[in-house]
Design an enzyme around this catalytic site. Sequence first.
Site, PDB file in Angstrom:
ATOM      1  N   HIS A 108       0.883  -1.459  -0.048  1.00 46.59           N
ATOM      2  CA  HIS A 108      -0.276  -0.025  -0.059  1.00 46.59           C
ATOM      3  C   HIS A 108       1.010   1.327  -0.347  1.00 46.59           C
ATOM      4  O   HIS A 108       0.749   2.568   0.039  1.00 46.59           O
ATOM      5  CB  HIS A 108      -0.830   0.188   1.311  1.00 46.59           C
ATOM      6  CG  HIS A 108      -1.700  -0.734   1.529  1.00 46.59           C
ATOM      7  ND1 HIS A 108      -2.608  -1.736   0.354  1.00 46.59           N
ATOM      8  CD2 HIS A 108      -2.393  -1.627   2.060  1.00 46.59           C
ATOM      9  CE1 HIS A 108      -3.289  -2.300   0.213  1.00 46.59           C
ATOM     10  NE2 HIS A 108      -3.769  -2.510   1.930  1.00 46.59           N
ATOM     11  N   HIS A 182     -10.044   1.926   0.828  1.00 46.12           N
ATOM     12  CA  HIS A 182      -9.431   0.403   2.276  1.00 46.12           C
ATOM     13  C   HIS A 182     -10.410   0.226   2.323  1.00 46.12           C
ATOM     14  O   HIS A 182     -10.625   0.045   4.488  1.00 46.12           O
ATOM     15  CB  HIS A 182      -8.181   0.203   2.233  1.00 46.12           C
ATOM     16  CG  HIS A 182      -7.541  -1.111   2.797  1.00 46.12           C
ATOM     17  ND1 HIS A 182      -8.218  -1.992   3.650  1.00 46.12           N
ATOM     18  CD2 HIS A 182      -6.727  -2.076   2.057  1.00 46.12           C
ATOM     19  CE1 HIS A 182      -7.562  -2.862   3.819  1.00 46.12           C
ATOM     20  NE2 HIS A 182      -6.669  -2.888   3.228  1.00 46.12           N
ATOM     21  N   GLU A 317     -11.445  -4.211  -3.043  1.00 46.39           N
ATOM     22  CA  GLU A 317     -10.744  -2.787  -3.636  1.00 46.39           C
ATOM     23  C   GLU A 317     -10.303  -3.049  -4.222  1.00 46.39           C
ATOM     24  O   GLU A 317      -9.472  -4.180  -5.119  1.00 46.39           O
ATOM     25  CB  GLU A 317      -9.131  -3.272  -2.306  1.00 46.39           C
ATOM     26  CG  GLU A 317      -9.670  -3.272  -0.945  1.00 46.39           C
ATOM     27  CD  GLU A 317      -8.118  -3.900  -0.262  1.00 46.39           C
ATOM     28  OE1 GLU A 317      -6.752  -3.366  -0.947  1.00 46.39           O
ATOM     29  OE2 GLU A 317      -7.944  -4.795   0.779  1.00 46.39           O
TER      30      GLU A 317
END
Length: 354
Positions: A108, A182, A317
Amino acid sequence: MPRPTVHSTPFGSVHGTQTRLWTLDSGTGVRAEVLTYGASLHRLTVPDTAGTPASVVRSLPALDDYAAKHPYFGAVVGRYANRIAHGRFTLDGAEHHVPANDRGHALHGGPDGFHTKVWDAEPDHGDGTASVRLSLHSPDGDMGFPGALDSTVTYTIGTDGTLAVDYASVTDRATVVNLTNHAYFELAGGGDILGHLLEVDADSYLPVDDDGIPLGRQDPVGGTPFDLTEPRVIGERLGADDGQLRAAGGFDHCWVLRDTGAGLRRAARLTAPGATRVLEVWTTEPGIQVYTANQLDGSYTDGAGHRHERHGSVCLETQHLPDSPNRPEWPSTVLRPGGTGRSRTELRFPHLRG
């Protein structure tokens, strides 16, 4: 006809920077609350079929909780969502290094990714919609990524209750970009997602190694617990005897959506027990990462005493495929000067339409 509205209130300060909470109200029962910290979806209140409202996303109580380390509750993650193997990739002959923050790999966008930033924000109104547009400047070399990147994330709500999320990025130097939200979803207003039904519009998924890195192939879902081509009870799928599920502790995999490149199309449908609430996820992205909160352990709460437990929620996601910078055969995440990287995801609630 009700008109959607947008307004903001202070949400505290971090490192001397003021943050705000933006509220988008559809006027017809659906309300989204968005933080400038991490461009995070803090709450998403949706009525059920009886008209009873509840937030369908997990949240944290206060800014200090968001500013501390947490598993990305509601945040926009980037510059590259999901994993880059060993935090390394080569672009135009130059190797770049992103700090490893997950089992030796970059996750991420690295430890100080977009989820840790305070975004600028401005409101807007359209024809029957209300929006907040958040913007962030990421300098050249930020978390090891090349190029100065300017990104915007625009949340828009309409009178039908749809929440649209539009992403756009431009750069002054070739780079890689993969943004997603998220949020952790649970549609019943409490409890877990083991009794929820999940359908994913995909015929293949990416198997991964023990660190969550794709093995490089796309496996058909048929005959596996990953076959969600029809609505399946999540708990029954997670209880299957499967090596991929055991290694991850549940779903933490990317499904390759049908009709890649065909524009906005449905990616997933999540249904609460009794169909009291239904969420459809529509996207322009080629993949969707389904994560069943396998690492949550009750150490985080929502401020009302509700603990966020393992398998208590599910992330859906929408994104490009993980580790794409090292997989040239997959859809490219490269963005070059003069181009704009765009994607759109919509959260729709068909149970509100009768």
